[in-house]
Design a protein around this motif. Sequence first.
Motif, PDB file in Angstrom:
ATOM      1  N   ASP A   1       0.885  -0.985   0.119  1.00  0.00           N
ATOM      2  CA  ASP A   1      -0.051   0.106  -0.017  1.00  0.00           C
ATOM      3  C   ASP A   1       0.974   1.069   0.054  1.00  0.00           C
ATOM      4  OD1 ASP A   1      -1.909   1.997   0.063  1.00  0.00           O
ATOM      5  OD2 ASP A   1      -2.383   1.291   2.318  1.00  0.00           O
ATOM      6  N   ALA A   2       0.958   1.772  -1.277  1.00  0.00           N
ATOM      7  CA  ALA A   2       1.774   3.095  -1.184  1.00  0.00           C
ATOM      8  C   ALA A   2       1.404   4.322  -0.698  1.00  0.00           C
ATOM      9  CB  ALA A   2       2.134   3.350  -2.635  1.00  0.00           C
ATOM     10  N   THR A   3      -0.073   4.284  -0.130  1.00  0.00           N
ATOM     11  CA  THR A   3      -0.579   5.295   0.604  1.00  0.00           C
ATOM     12  C   THR A   3      -0.509   5.123   2.112  1.00  0.00           C
ATOM     13  OG1 THR A   3      -2.834   4.306   0.674  1.00  0.00           O
ATOM     14  CG2 THR A   3      -2.258   5.652  -1.417  1.00  0.00           C
ATOM     15  N   ARG A   4       0.203   4.215   2.426  1.00  0.00           N
ATOM     16  CA  ARG A   4       0.104   3.875   4.004  1.00  0.00           C
ATOM     17  C   ARG A   4       0.303   4.841   4.797  1.00  0.00           C
ATOM     18  NH1 ARG A   4       4.261   2.908   7.041  1.00  0.00           N
ATOM     19  NH2 ARG A   4       5.504   2.593   4.805  1.00  0.00           N
ATOM     20  N   ALA A   5       1.386   5.907   4.425  1.00  0.00           N
ATOM     21  CA  ALA A   5       1.921   6.865   5.304  1.00  0.00           C
ATOM     22  C   ALA A   5       1.193   8.434   4.792  1.00  0.00           C
ATOM     23  CB  ALA A   5       3.493   7.049   5.061  1.00  0.00           C
ATOM     24  N   ARG A   6       0.096   8.345   4.011  1.00  0.00           N
ATOM     25  CA  ARG A   6      -0.426   9.633   3.755  1.00  0.00           C
ATOM     26  C   ARG A   6      -0.808  10.334   4.917  1.00  0.00           C
ATOM     27  NH1 ARG A   6      -4.124  10.775  -1.498  1.00  0.00           N
ATOM     28  NH2 ARG A   6      -4.925  13.027  -0.946  1.00  0.00           N
ATOM     29  N   GLN A   7      -1.549   9.625   5.961  1.00  0.00           N
ATOM     30  CA  GLN A   7      -2.111  10.576   6.863  1.00  0.00           C
ATOM     31  C   GLN A   7      -0.796  11.143   8.022  1.00  0.00           C
ATOM     32  OE1 GLN A   7      -5.100  11.664   7.397  1.00  0.00           O
ATOM     33  NE2 GLN A   7      -5.459  10.843   5.379  1.00  0.00           N
ATOM     34  N   ASP A   8       0.240  10.236   7.906  1.00  0.00           N
ATOM     35  CA  ASP A   8       1.545  11.033   8.797  1.00  0.00           C
ATOM     36  C   ASP A   8       1.983  12.037   8.070  1.00  0.00           C
ATOM     37  OD1 ASP A   8       1.251   8.753  10.702  1.00  0.00           O
ATOM     38  OD2 ASP A   8       2.651   7.556   9.362  1.00  0.00           O
ATOM     39  N   LEU A   9       1.802  12.141   6.689  1.00  0.00           N
ATOM     40  CA  LEU A   9       2.652  13.305   5.816  1.00  0.00           C
ATOM     41  C   LEU A   9       1.486  14.402   6.061  1.00  0.00           C
ATOM     42  CD1 LEU A   9       3.710  11.939   2.625  1.00  0.00           C
ATOM     43  CD2 LEU A   9       5.128  11.954   5.116  1.00  0.00           C
ATOM     44  N   VAL A  10       0.232  14.222   5.929  1.00  0.00           N
ATOM     45  CA  VAL A  10      -0.765  15.172   6.268  1.00  0.00           C
ATOM     46  C   VAL A  10      -0.838  15.864   7.572  1.00  0.00           C
ATOM     47  CG1 VAL A  10      -3.443  15.845   6.554  1.00  0.00           C
ATOM     48  CG2 VAL A  10      -2.466  14.252   4.738  1.00  0.00           C
ATOM     49  N   ARG A  11      -0.565  15.050   8.744  1.00  0.00           N
ATOM     50  CA  ARG A  11      -0.570  15.450  10.214  1.00  0.00           C
ATOM     51  C   ARG A  11       0.712  16.167  10.010  1.00  0.00           C
ATOM     52  NH1 ARG A  11      -0.084  10.819  12.036  1.00  0.00           N
ATOM     53  NH2 ARG A  11      -2.232  10.426  12.049  1.00  0.00           N
ATOM     54  N   PHE A  12       1.787  15.830   9.752  1.00  0.00           N
ATOM     55  CA  PHE A  12       2.994  16.467   9.738  1.00  0.00           C
ATOM     56  C   PHE A  12       2.932  18.151   9.135  1.00  0.00           C
ATOM     57  CE2 PHE A  12       6.999  18.035   7.853  1.00  0.00           C
ATOM     58  CZ  PHE A  12       7.866  18.182   9.032  1.00  0.00           C
ATOM     59  N   ALA A  13       2.272  18.196   8.182  1.00  0.00           N
ATOM     60  CA  ALA A  13       1.896  19.498   7.199  1.00  0.00           C
ATOM     61  C   ALA A  13       0.929  20.228   8.494  1.00  0.00           C
ATOM     62  CB  ALA A  13       1.358  19.329   6.097  1.00  0.00           C
ATOM     63  N   GLU A  14       0.006  19.687   8.741  1.00  0.00           N
ATOM     64  CA  GLU A  14      -1.078  20.492   9.416  1.00  0.00           C
ATOM     65  C   GLU A  14      -0.522  21.133  11.028  1.00  0.00           C
ATOM     66  OE1 GLU A  14      -4.447  17.673   9.779  1.00  0.00           O
ATOM     67  OE2 GLU A  14      -5.128  18.223   7.767  1.00  0.00           O
ATOM     68  N   GLU A  15       0.280  20.399  11.405  1.00  0.00           N
ATOM     69  CA  GLU A  15       1.080  20.689  12.598  1.00  0.00           C
ATOM     70  C   GLU A  15       1.917  21.846  12.494  1.00  0.00           C
ATOM     71  OE1 GLU A  15       2.846  17.292  14.157  1.00  0.00           O
ATOM     72  OE2 GLU A  15       1.067  16.430  15.002  1.00  0.00           O
ATOM     73  N   ARG A  16       2.154  22.120  11.175  1.00  0.00           N
ATOM     74  CA  ARG A  16       3.195  23.606  10.984  1.00  0.00           C
ATOM     75  C   ARG A  16       2.359  24.471  10.081  1.00  0.00           C
ATOM     76  NH1 ARG A  16       5.380  18.993  11.977  1.00  0.00           N
ATOM     77  NH2 ARG A  16       7.518  18.930  12.945  1.00  0.00           N
ATOM     78  N   GLY A  17       1.070  23.998  10.134  1.00  0.00           N
ATOM     79  CA  GLY A  17       0.225  25.138   9.402  1.00  0.00           C
ATOM     80  C   GLY A  17       0.412  25.216   7.879  1.00  0.00           C
ATOM     81  N   LEU A  18       0.994  24.047   7.323  1.00  0.00           N
ATOM     82  CA  LEU A  18       1.121  23.785   5.825  1.00  0.00           C
ATOM     83  C   LEU A  18       0.018  23.051   5.226  1.00  0.00           C
ATOM     84  CD1 LEU A  18       4.917  23.201   6.304  1.00  0.00           C
ATOM     85  CD2 LEU A  18       4.030  25.353   5.566  1.00  0.00           C
TER      86      LEU A  18
END
Length: 211
Positions: A16-33
Motif C-alpha cells: 500500500d503506497a498510500t500507507r503513510a499519507r495521513q502521517d504526512l498530512v498530520r506533519f504538514a497540518e501541525e506546521r500550518g502547511l
Amino acid sequence: MSFIRAYLRASTKEQDATRARQDLVRFAEERGLRIASYHIENESGATLHRPELQKLIADAYEGDVILLEQVDRLSRLNSDDWNKLRADLKAKRLRIVALDLPTSWTMAGGDADAFTSRMFEAINDMLLDMLAAIARKDYEDRRRRSAQGIERAKLAGLYKGRSEDAELLFRVEEALRAGLSWGKTIKTVGCSRATVAKVAQRVRTADPTAN
C-alpha cells in the motif's frame, strides 16, 4: 511561494503506497502547511525509472518541498543513480523533508534566515547522502538474503513464486519467524493477508514446530 509536494512509494503492487499519507498530512497540518499535490507509485526505489517521481520533479517550481515518510522512499539507488537524482533535485533547488530526518523539518517552512537555511541545507545534504547509502546497503542485503532464502526453499520444493515477488515473500517470512503477528506483519511489510497466509503455510510445512 513554495509548494509542499508529497511523494509516497511502495516497491510492489501488493504493498500500500498510500500507507503513510495521513502521517504526512498530520506533519504538514501541525506546521500550518497544506500539501499541494500527491505523487503515489508502486515502483522499486532501486531504479530511477519512476514516472511519478519524474513527474513531480518536472512539475515542481524552484524551492518547492518534497515531503517523504522516509529517505528510502526517495532512494535505494546505487551511487551513480543517486548522484544523478541529486543533481536533478539541486537544479530546481528542491528541498527534501523526511519524517525520519528531523534536521530537515526546518526546511518545510522556508521562513528561516539565509544563514540558517544554508547551514541546514549543508547538514541535510550530508545526512541525505548517508541515509541514501544506508538504504542502498539495506536493499542489497535484503536481496542477498532473499536469494539465499529462495535457494533454500527451492531445495525443499517449497518456492514456486514469481521472481519479482521474491523480496516481498522473504520479508514476510522474516517477520513471521521473528514472532510478529499476522496483523503486525501486514502493517510492517505492507502486504495482503492472503500473502501472509500463503507464507505462513510454507513456514509450517518447512518447520512443523513453527508458530
